[in-house]
Motif scaffolding. Structure first.
Motif, PDB file in Angstrom:
ATOM      1  N   TYR A 187       0.839  -1.195   0.000  1.00  0.00           N
ATOM      2  CA  TYR A 187       0.000   0.000   0.000  1.00  0.00           C
ATOM      3  C   TYR A 187       0.872   1.243   0.000  1.00  0.00           C
ATOM      4  CZ  TYR A 187      -3.426  -3.473   1.151  1.00  0.00           C
ATOM      5  OH  TYR A 187      -4.213  -4.589   1.108  1.00  0.00           O
ATOM      6  N   PRO A 188       0.402   2.303  -0.652  1.00  0.00           N
ATOM      7  CA  PRO A 188       1.190   3.537  -0.672  1.00  0.00           C
ATOM      8  C   PRO A 188       1.279   4.151   0.721  1.00  0.00           C
ATOM      9  CG  PRO A 188      -0.929   3.844  -1.792  1.00  0.00           C
ATOM     10  CD  PRO A 188      -0.836   2.414  -1.418  1.00  0.00           C
ATOM     11  N   ASP A 189       2.437   4.756   1.010  1.00  0.00           N
ATOM     12  CA  ASP A 189       2.565   5.490   2.263  1.00  0.00           C
ATOM     13  C   ASP A 189       1.753   6.778   2.139  1.00  0.00           C
ATOM     14  OD1 ASP A 189       4.116   7.277   0.737  1.00  0.00           O
ATOM     15  OD2 ASP A 189       6.001   6.561   1.569  1.00  0.00           O
ATOM     16  N   LEU A 190       1.640   7.504   3.220  1.00  0.00           N
ATOM     17  CA  LEU A 190       0.788   8.695   3.235  1.00  0.00           C
ATOM     18  C   LEU A 190       1.217   9.720   2.192  1.00  0.00           C
ATOM     19  CD1 LEU A 190      -1.588  10.144   4.461  1.00  0.00           C
ATOM     20  CD2 LEU A 190      -0.084  11.006   6.244  1.00  0.00           C
ATOM     21  N   GLU A 191       2.517   9.957   2.076  1.00  0.00           N
ATOM     22  CA  GLU A 191       3.006  10.926   1.091  1.00  0.00           C
ATOM     23  C   GLU A 191       2.640  10.501  -0.333  1.00  0.00           C
ATOM     24  OE1 GLU A 191       7.264  12.681  -0.508  1.00  0.00           O
ATOM     25  OE2 GLU A 191       7.173  11.852   1.506  1.00  0.00           O
ATOM     26  N   SER A 192       2.798   9.230  -0.635  1.00  0.00           N
ATOM     27  CA  SER A 192       2.447   8.726  -1.965  1.00  0.00           C
ATOM     28  C   SER A 192       0.943   8.791  -2.201  1.00  0.00           C
ATOM     29  CB  SER A 192       2.936   7.291  -2.142  1.00  0.00           C
ATOM     30  OG  SER A 192       4.335   7.227  -2.074  1.00  0.00           O
ATOM     31  N   LEU A 193       0.174   8.503  -1.170  1.00  0.00           N
ATOM     32  CA  LEU A 193      -1.279   8.561  -1.288  1.00  0.00           C
ATOM     33  C   LEU A 193      -1.741   9.983  -1.608  1.00  0.00           C
ATOM     34  CD1 LEU A 193      -3.654   6.613  -1.069  1.00  0.00           C
ATOM     35  CD2 LEU A 193      -3.816   7.214   1.343  1.00  0.00           C
ATOM     36  N   VAL A 194      -1.146  10.971  -0.955  1.00  0.00           N
ATOM     37  CA  VAL A 194      -1.466  12.373  -1.239  1.00  0.00           C
ATOM     38  C   VAL A 194      -1.059  12.726  -2.670  1.00  0.00           C
ATOM     39  CG1 VAL A 194      -0.923  14.765  -0.633  1.00  0.00           C
ATOM     40  CG2 VAL A 194      -1.404  13.102   1.175  1.00  0.00           C
ATOM     41  N   SER A 195       0.113  12.273  -3.085  1.00  0.00           N
ATOM     42  CA  SER A 195       0.573  12.530  -4.457  1.00  0.00           C
ATOM     43  C   SER A 195      -0.361  11.884  -5.479  1.00  0.00           C
ATOM     44  CB  SER A 195       1.995  12.014  -4.651  1.00  0.00           C
ATOM     45  OG  SER A 195       2.893  12.720  -3.838  1.00  0.00           O
ATOM     46  N   LEU A 196      -0.804  10.670  -5.199  1.00  0.00           N
ATOM     47  CA  LEU A 196      -1.751  10.001  -6.100  1.00  0.00           C
ATOM     48  C   LEU A 196      -3.067  10.765  -6.177  1.00  0.00           C
ATOM     49  CD1 LEU A 196      -1.093   6.338  -4.988  1.00  0.00           C
ATOM     50  CD2 LEU A 196      -0.854   7.175  -7.339  1.00  0.00           C
ATOM     51  N   SER A 197      -3.544  11.243  -5.048  1.00  0.00           N
ATOM     52  CA  SER A 197      -4.809  11.985  -5.062  1.00  0.00           C
ATOM     53  C   SER A 197      -4.675  13.270  -5.864  1.00  0.00           C
ATOM     54  CB  SER A 197      -5.298  12.270  -3.640  1.00  0.00           C
ATOM     55  OG  SER A 197      -4.560  13.282  -3.011  1.00  0.00           O
ATOM     56  N   ASP A 198      -3.532  13.928  -5.750  1.00  0.00           N
ATOM     57  CA  ASP A 198      -3.290  15.134  -6.558  1.00  0.00           C
ATOM     58  C   ASP A 198      -3.234  14.792  -8.039  1.00  0.00           C
ATOM     59  OD1 ASP A 198      -3.177  16.706  -4.271  1.00  0.00           O
ATOM     60  OD2 ASP A 198      -0.974  16.760  -4.217  1.00  0.00           O
ATOM     61  N   LEU A 199      -2.494  13.756  -8.372  1.00  0.00           N
ATOM     62  CA  LEU A 199      -2.326  13.349  -9.768  1.00  0.00           C
ATOM     63  C   LEU A 199      -3.652  12.932 -10.393  1.00  0.00           C
ATOM     64  CD1 LEU A 199      -0.382  12.697 -12.114  1.00  0.00           C
ATOM     65  CD2 LEU A 199      -0.095  10.423 -11.095  1.00  0.00           C
ATOM     66  N   TYR A 200      -4.462  12.226  -9.635  1.00  0.00           N
ATOM     67  CA  TYR A 200      -5.730  11.713 -10.150  1.00  0.00           C
ATOM     68  C   TYR A 200      -6.900  12.682  -9.942  1.00  0.00           C
ATOM     69  CZ  TYR A 200      -3.293   7.185 -10.362  1.00  0.00           C
ATOM     70  OH  TYR A 200      -2.420   6.149 -10.623  1.00  0.00           O
ATOM     71  N   HIS A 201      -6.619  13.840  -9.353  1.00  0.00           N
ATOM     72  CA  HIS A 201      -7.643  14.866  -9.142  1.00  0.00           C
ATOM     73  C   HIS A 201      -8.828  14.328  -8.338  1.00  0.00           C
ATOM     74  CE1 HIS A 201      -5.371  17.180 -12.046  1.00  0.00           C
ATOM     75  NE2 HIS A 201      -5.513  16.196 -12.917  1.00  0.00           N
ATOM     76  N   ILE A 202      -8.495  13.654  -7.250  1.00  0.00           N
ATOM     77  CA  ILE A 202      -9.514  13.084  -6.379  1.00  0.00           C
ATOM     78  C   ILE A 202      -9.005  13.186  -4.943  1.00  0.00           C
ATOM     79  CG2 ILE A 202      -8.590  10.744  -6.663  1.00  0.00           C
ATOM     80  CD1 ILE A 202     -11.489   9.728  -6.500  1.00  0.00           C
ATOM     81  N   SER A 203      -9.891  13.353  -4.009  1.00  0.00           N
ATOM     82  CA  SER A 203      -9.458  13.483  -2.612  1.00  0.00           C
ATOM     83  C   SER A 203      -8.943  12.146  -2.089  1.00  0.00           C
ATOM     84  CB  SER A 203     -10.614  13.968  -1.740  1.00  0.00           C
ATOM     85  OG  SER A 203     -11.587  12.957  -1.606  1.00  0.00           O
ATOM     86  N   VAL A 204      -8.091  12.227  -1.081  1.00  0.00           N
ATOM     87  CA  VAL A 204      -7.609  11.017  -0.420  1.00  0.00           C
ATOM     88  C   VAL A 204      -8.797  10.247   0.148  1.00  0.00           C
ATOM     89  CG1 VAL A 204      -6.228  10.117   1.498  1.00  0.00           C
ATOM     90  CG2 VAL A 204      -5.321  11.975   0.083  1.00  0.00           C
ATOM     91  N   ASP A 205      -9.742  10.963   0.723  1.00  0.00           N
ATOM     92  CA  ASP A 205     -10.933  10.310   1.270  1.00  0.00           C
ATOM     93  C   ASP A 205     -11.663   9.500   0.208  1.00  0.00           C
ATOM     94  OD1 ASP A 205     -10.476  11.365   3.759  1.00  0.00           O
ATOM     95  OD2 ASP A 205     -11.979  12.955   3.578  1.00  0.00           O
ATOM     96  N   SER A 206     -11.776  10.070  -0.978  1.00  0.00           N
ATOM     97  CA  SER A 206     -12.463   9.360  -2.059  1.00  0.00           C
ATOM     98  C   SER A 206     -11.688   8.135  -2.512  1.00  0.00           C
ATOM     99  CB  SER A 206     -12.699  10.297  -3.245  1.00  0.00           C
ATOM    100  OG  SER A 206     -13.610  11.294  -2.906  1.00  0.00           O
ATOM    101  N   LEU A 207     -10.369   8.252  -2.551  1.00  0.00           N
ATOM    102  CA  LEU A 207      -9.544   7.087  -2.907  1.00  0.00           C
ATOM    103  C   LEU A 207      -9.735   5.955  -1.892  1.00  0.00           C
ATOM    104  CD1 LEU A 207      -6.062   8.465  -4.069  1.00  0.00           C
ATOM    105  CD2 LEU A 207      -7.696   7.135  -5.425  1.00  0.00           C
ATOM    106  N   LEU A 208      -9.796   6.322  -0.625  1.00  0.00           N
ATOM    107  CA  LEU A 208      -9.900   5.332   0.434  1.00  0.00           C
ATOM    108  C   LEU A 208     -11.339   4.881   0.715  1.00  0.00           C
ATOM    109  CD1 LEU A 208      -7.377   6.815   3.014  1.00  0.00           C
ATOM    110  CD2 LEU A 208      -7.009   4.876   1.458  1.00  0.00           C
ATOM    111  N   ASP A 209     -12.291   5.708   0.363  1.00  0.00           N
ATOM    112  CA  ASP A 209     -13.685   5.470   0.711  1.00  0.00           C
ATOM    113  C   ASP A 209     -14.165   4.082   0.294  1.00  0.00           C
ATOM    114  OD1 ASP A 209     -16.264   6.165   1.704  1.00  0.00           O
ATOM    115  OD2 ASP A 209     -16.906   6.511  -0.369  1.00  0.00           O
ATOM    116  N   HIS A 210     -13.885   3.686  -0.915  1.00  0.00           N
ATOM    117  CA  HIS A 210     -14.368   2.399  -1.411  1.00  0.00           C
ATOM    118  C   HIS A 210     -13.471   1.249  -1.000  1.00  0.00           C
ATOM    119  CE1 HIS A 210     -17.431   4.398  -3.708  1.00  0.00           C
ATOM    120  NE2 HIS A 210     -16.527   5.204  -4.196  1.00  0.00           N
ATOM    121  N   ALA A 211     -12.345   1.580  -0.393  1.00  0.00           N
ATOM    122  CA  ALA A 211     -11.391   0.539  -0.010  1.00  0.00           C
ATOM    123  C   ALA A 211     -11.721  -0.072   1.351  1.00  0.00           C
ATOM    124  CB  ALA A 211      -9.981   1.118   0.015  1.00  0.00           C
ATOM    125  N   ILE A 212     -12.597   0.579   2.082  1.00  0.00           N
ATOM    126  CA  ILE A 212     -12.899   0.125   3.448  1.00  0.00           C
ATOM    127  C   ILE A 212     -14.038  -0.891   3.426  1.00  0.00           C
ATOM    128  CG2 ILE A 212     -13.696   0.865   5.719  1.00  0.00           C
ATOM    129  CD1 ILE A 212     -12.320   3.533   5.158  1.00  0.00           C
TER     130      ILE A 212
END
Length: 66
Positions: free
Chosen positions: A41-66
């Motif tokens: 799994y991506p670390d927090l810094e990578s997760l933030v970078s992914l959310s920026d790159l994909y134009h989606i919030s971190v919450d949205s990235l994680l929302d469906h993962a739970i």
């Protein structure tokens, strides 16, 4: 939905290859592949970078993962 599947869908929606994402985030293509296959799994810094790159919030990235 698992985090990896969500990451893969967002990447494909934006027509990025795993290699392109890896280069932008300064990680290996294998690392991106491992994230998308839920091997690791991506670390927090990578997760933030992914959310920026994909134009989606971190919450949205994680929302469906739970």
């Amino acid at each position: 939905m698992e985090l990896g599947k969500n990451l893969e869908e967002k990447r494909e929606d934006l027509c990025f290859t795993q290699k392109e994402v890896a280069d932008i985030l300064h990680v290996s293509r294998q690392t991106v592949s491992n994230w998308e296959r839920d091997v690791s799994y991506p670390d927090l810094e990578s997760l933030v970078s992914l959310s920026d790159l994909y134009h989606i919030s971190v919450d949205s990235l994680l929302d469906h993962a739970i």
